[in-house]
Design an enzyme around this catalytic site. Structure first.
Site, mmCIF file in Angstrom:
data_model
loop_
_atom_site.group_PDB
_atom_site.id
_atom_site.type_symbol
_atom_site.label_atom_id
_atom_site.label_comp_id
_atom_site.label_asym_id
_atom_site.label_seq_id
_atom_site.Cartn_x
_atom_site.Cartn_y
_atom_site.Cartn_z
ATOM 1 N N PRO A 86 0.831 -1.218 0.000
ATOM 2 C CA PRO A 86 0.000 0.000 0.000
ATOM 3 C C PRO A 86 0.864 1.267 0.000
ATOM 4 O O PRO A 86 0.413 2.333 -0.377
ATOM 5 C CB PRO A 86 -0.800 -0.112 1.305
ATOM 6 N N GLU A 113 2.423 -6.970 8.436
ATOM 7 C CA GLU A 113 2.554 -5.516 8.261
ATOM 8 C C GLU A 113 3.575 -5.189 7.175
ATOM 9 O O GLU A 113 3.832 -4.026 6.899
ATOM 10 C CB GLU A 113 3.001 -4.871 9.578
ATOM 11 N N ARG A 155 -0.435 -9.400 -20.897
ATOM 12 C CA ARG A 155 -1.343 -9.174 -22.038
ATOM 13 C C ARG A 155 -0.694 -8.261 -23.076
ATOM 14 O O ARG A 155 -1.129 -8.190 -24.233
ATOM 15 C CB ARG A 155 -2.672 -8.587 -21.595
ATOM 16 N N ASP A 170 -5.551 0.606 -25.980
ATOM 17 C CA ASP A 170 -6.063 0.322 -24.645
ATOM 18 C C ASP A 170 -6.727 1.531 -24.016
ATOM 19 O O ASP A 170 -6.432 2.662 -24.389
ATOM 20 C CB ASP A 170 -4.861 -0.047 -23.744
HETATM 21 C C1 LIG Z 1 4.837 -5.616 1.521
HETATM 22 O O1 LIG Z 1 4.115 -4.998 2.557
HETATM 23 C C2 LIG Z 1 2.735 -5.098 2.565
HETATM 24 C C3 LIG Z 1 2.049 -5.658 1.495
HETATM 25 C C4 LIG Z 1 0.650 -5.724 1.594
HETATM 26 C C5 LIG Z 1 -0.135 -6.301 0.437
HETATM 27 O O2 LIG Z 1 -0.281 -5.311 -0.600
HETATM 28 C C6 LIG Z 1 -1.344 -4.424 -0.473
HETATM 29 O O3 LIG Z 1 -2.065 -4.402 0.507
HETATM 30 C C7 LIG Z 1 -1.538 -3.468 -1.594
HETATM 31 C C8 LIG Z 1 -0.794 -3.398 -2.749
HETATM 32 N N1 LIG Z 1 -1.311 -2.394 -3.495
HETATM 33 N N2 LIG Z 1 -2.337 -1.832 -2.821
HETATM 34 C C9 LIG Z 1 -2.495 -2.481 -1.637
HETATM 35 C C10 LIG Z 1 -0.019 -5.271 2.728
HETATM 36 C C11 LIG Z 1 0.712 -4.709 3.769
HETATM 37 C C12 LIG Z 1 0.021 -4.214 4.959
HETATM 38 C C13 LIG Z 1 0.383 -2.993 5.540
HETATM 39 C C14 LIG Z 1 -0.287 -2.551 6.662
HETATM 40 C C15 LIG Z 1 -1.310 -3.335 7.216
HETATM 41 N N3 LIG Z 1 -1.636 -4.498 6.637
HETATM 42 C C16 LIG Z 1 -1.015 -4.932 5.535
HETATM 43 C C17 LIG Z 1 2.087 -4.613 3.713
#
Ligand SMILES: COc1cc(COC(=O)c2cn[nH]c2)cc(-c2cccnc2)c1
Length: 240
Positions: A86, A113, A155, A170
């Site tokens: 994120p 996390e 793709r 696209d």
């Molecule tokens: C590598 O670190 C991560 C990866 C992910 C999974 O990816 C996404 O969520 C994402 C990818 N694009 N949009 C969302 C989740 C966290 C996370 C952070 C805080 C609380 N919970 C989870 C941390």
């Protein structure tokens, strides 16, 4: 192109072997390797996470396990390492276009996390590393984001899509959202196909489609309109 994915849930990546992408793999256009991170743990509990330094909620993925896994998966071949998070830079069609030219992509799927920052920092010393986000929401793990990004990239590879022209035309390729599309029957539940689309007047059809795309973009994604270079909009366009 070779794609490797490291994850604690290899089964999550099974959809990559279905349908269009599955056919691309069978045709040898793409090689796919999915690896279980836990194969590089050595303790009986196969621990991949630990408590965060500095306190705070949740757990952080351990650098040692990731380091052994990525060293093994990467070998000596150059690659771009991608970490869905994120906290990443936005993944866009431009990103997909750029990555479609890569020889090799390795995706690290984080859970909990996240992954100890030193994993990104260590590999960034010897290869391109992209921390990317597919959208402003939080998933439980990176696997779903990898499915999204791999589909968007593969793709675009030559030979994958039946009609390659559509990859150039696209959505977003002209910076606008796609407008509405119609097919038979001409009338359905009291709703008719716009007459212009059946007129055979290709100039009028092109104008109508662009107007609908501008209208939709202005309504749903004004940010895309603001991002358009001046020359992209002609006088007629400026009505929106
Ligand atoms: C590598 O670190 C991560 C990866 C992910 C999974 O990816 C996404 O969520 C994402 C990818 N694009 N949009 C969302 C989740 C966290 C996370 C952070 C805080 C609380 N919970 C989870 C941390």
């Amino acid at each position: 192109m070779r794609i490797d994915v490291v994850t604690i849930f290899p089964g999550y990546l099974a959809p990559l072997r279905e349908a269009l992408l599955g056919r691309a793999i069978e045709a040898g256009l793409v090689e796919l390797g999915v690896h279980d991170l836990r194969d590089w743990t050595h303790d009986v509990h196969q621990a991949v996470d630990d408590s965060p330094y500095g306190g705070g909620p949740g757990m952080v993925m351990r650098p040692q396990v990731w380091g052994e896994a990525l060293d093994a998966v990467l070998g000596d071949a150059p690659a771009r390492l991608v970490v869905p998070t994120p906290a990443g830079r936005p993944f866009t069609q431009a990103t997909a276009q750029a990555w479609a030219g890569e020889e090799r992509l390795v995706f690290a799927c984080g859970r909990y996390e996240g992954i100890d920052q030193r994993v990104v920092d260590a590999y960034a010393q010897r290869m391109p590393v992209d921390e990317v986000s597919i959208g402003d929401y939080v998933l439980v793990g990176g696997e779903v984001a990898v499915l999204v990004m791999v589909e968007a990239v593969v793709r675009l590879l030559p030979g994958v899509l039946g009609n390659p022209v559509s990859a150039q035309e696209d959505s977003f390729s002209d910076g606008l959202l796609e407008g509405p599309a119609y097919t038979r029957p001409v009338s359905w539940r009291g709703l008719d196909v716009p007459d212009v689309l059946r007129s055979g007047n290709h100039a009028a059809i092109a104008r109508w489609r662009r107007d609908r795309a501008l209208e939709r973009t202005a309504a749903r994604r004004p940010d895309l309109l603001d991002a358009l270079p001046d020359h992209a909009l002609d006088r007629t366009d400026r009505a929106f």
